[in-house]
Motif scaffolding. Structure first.
Motif, PDB file in Angstrom:
ATOM      1  N   THR A   1       0.826  -1.208   0.000  1.00 60.11           N
ATOM      2  CA  THR A   1       0.000   0.000   0.000  1.00 60.11           C
ATOM      3  C   THR A   1       0.860   1.258   0.000  1.00 60.11           C
ATOM      4  OG1 THR A   1      -1.748  -1.193   1.155  1.00 60.11           O
ATOM      5  CG2 THR A   1      -1.849   1.196   1.219  1.00 60.11           C
TER       6      THR A   1
ATOM      7  N   TYR B   1      -6.069  -3.472   3.446  1.00 65.24           N
ATOM      8  CA  TYR B   1      -5.236  -3.289   4.633  1.00 65.24           C
ATOM      9  C   TYR B   1      -6.088  -2.870   5.828  1.00 65.24           C
ATOM     10  CZ  TYR B   1      -1.922  -1.484   7.962  1.00 65.24           C
ATOM     11  OH  TYR B   1      -1.226  -1.259   9.113  1.00 65.24           O
TER      12      TYR B   1
ATOM     13  N   LEU C   1       0.921   4.067  -2.856  1.00 59.27           N
ATOM     14  CA  LEU C   1       0.690   5.483  -2.575  1.00 59.27           C
ATOM     15  C   LEU C   1       1.774   6.350  -3.201  1.00 59.27           C
ATOM     16  CD1 LEU C   1      -0.535   5.386   1.126  1.00 59.27           C
ATOM     17  CD2 LEU C   1      -1.856   6.037  -0.894  1.00 59.27           C
TER      18      LEU C   1
ATOM     19  N   SER D   1      -5.940  -1.863  -2.323  1.00 58.44           N
ATOM     20  CA  SER D   1      -4.956  -2.350  -1.359  1.00 58.44           C
ATOM     21  C   SER D   1      -5.087  -1.622  -0.025  1.00 58.44           C
ATOM     22  CB  SER D   1      -3.540  -2.226  -1.917  1.00 58.44           C
ATOM     23  OG  SER D   1      -3.191  -0.887  -2.134  1.00 58.44           O
ATOM     24  N   ALA D   2      -5.392  -0.340  -0.050  1.00 58.55           N
ATOM     25  CA  ALA D   2      -5.599   0.400   1.200  1.00 58.55           C
ATOM     26  C   ALA D   2      -6.850  -0.098   1.924  1.00 58.55           C
ATOM     27  CB  ALA D   2      -5.711   1.890   0.920  1.00 58.55           C
TER      28      ALA D   2
ATOM     29  N   THR E   1      -4.434   1.068  -5.834  1.00 60.12           N
ATOM     30  CA  THR E   1      -4.059   1.728  -4.577  1.00 60.12           C
ATOM     31  C   THR E   1      -5.236   1.751  -3.617  1.00 60.12           C
ATOM     32  OG1 THR E   1      -2.463   3.102  -5.738  1.00 60.12           O
ATOM     33  CG2 THR E   1      -3.162   3.856  -3.563  1.00 60.12           C
TER      34      THR E   1
END
Length: 82
Positions: free
Chosen positions: A22, A67, A26, A63-64, A60
């Motif tokens: 992540t 997470y 970013l 994946s964030a 992005t």
């Protein structure tokens, strides 16, 4: 493969690996935004680059989000002592 591992150690390792991914995404998103702002002419002439750019932003965000899901489940397990 499960989205959320059943063992706490596997969950912690997956969470750490996804954190690295992540953070890298970013950085890639920030660089992509910089390129859009400085090299807009190249992007306007090539629509394939827009597809790549949108893919970077979507990956992005996913994946964030994943997470955050892992972080929440890790905190719940830490509190309940699985």
């Amino acid at each position: 493969m499960k989205l959320i591992p059943s063992r706490r150690s596997e969950l912690k390792n997956l969470k750490l690996g996804l954190l690295v991914l992540t953070l890298g995404m970013l950085v890639a998103s920030a660089y992509a935004t910089y390129c859009v702002l400085t090299k807009g002419e190249i992007l306007q002439s090539n629509p394939k680059l827009w597809i790549v750019l949108v893919g970077v932003y979507i990956f992005t965000a996913l994946s964030a989000l994943y997470y955050l899901v892992l972080e929440i489940s890790y905190r719940k397990r830490r509190r309940t002592d699985w």
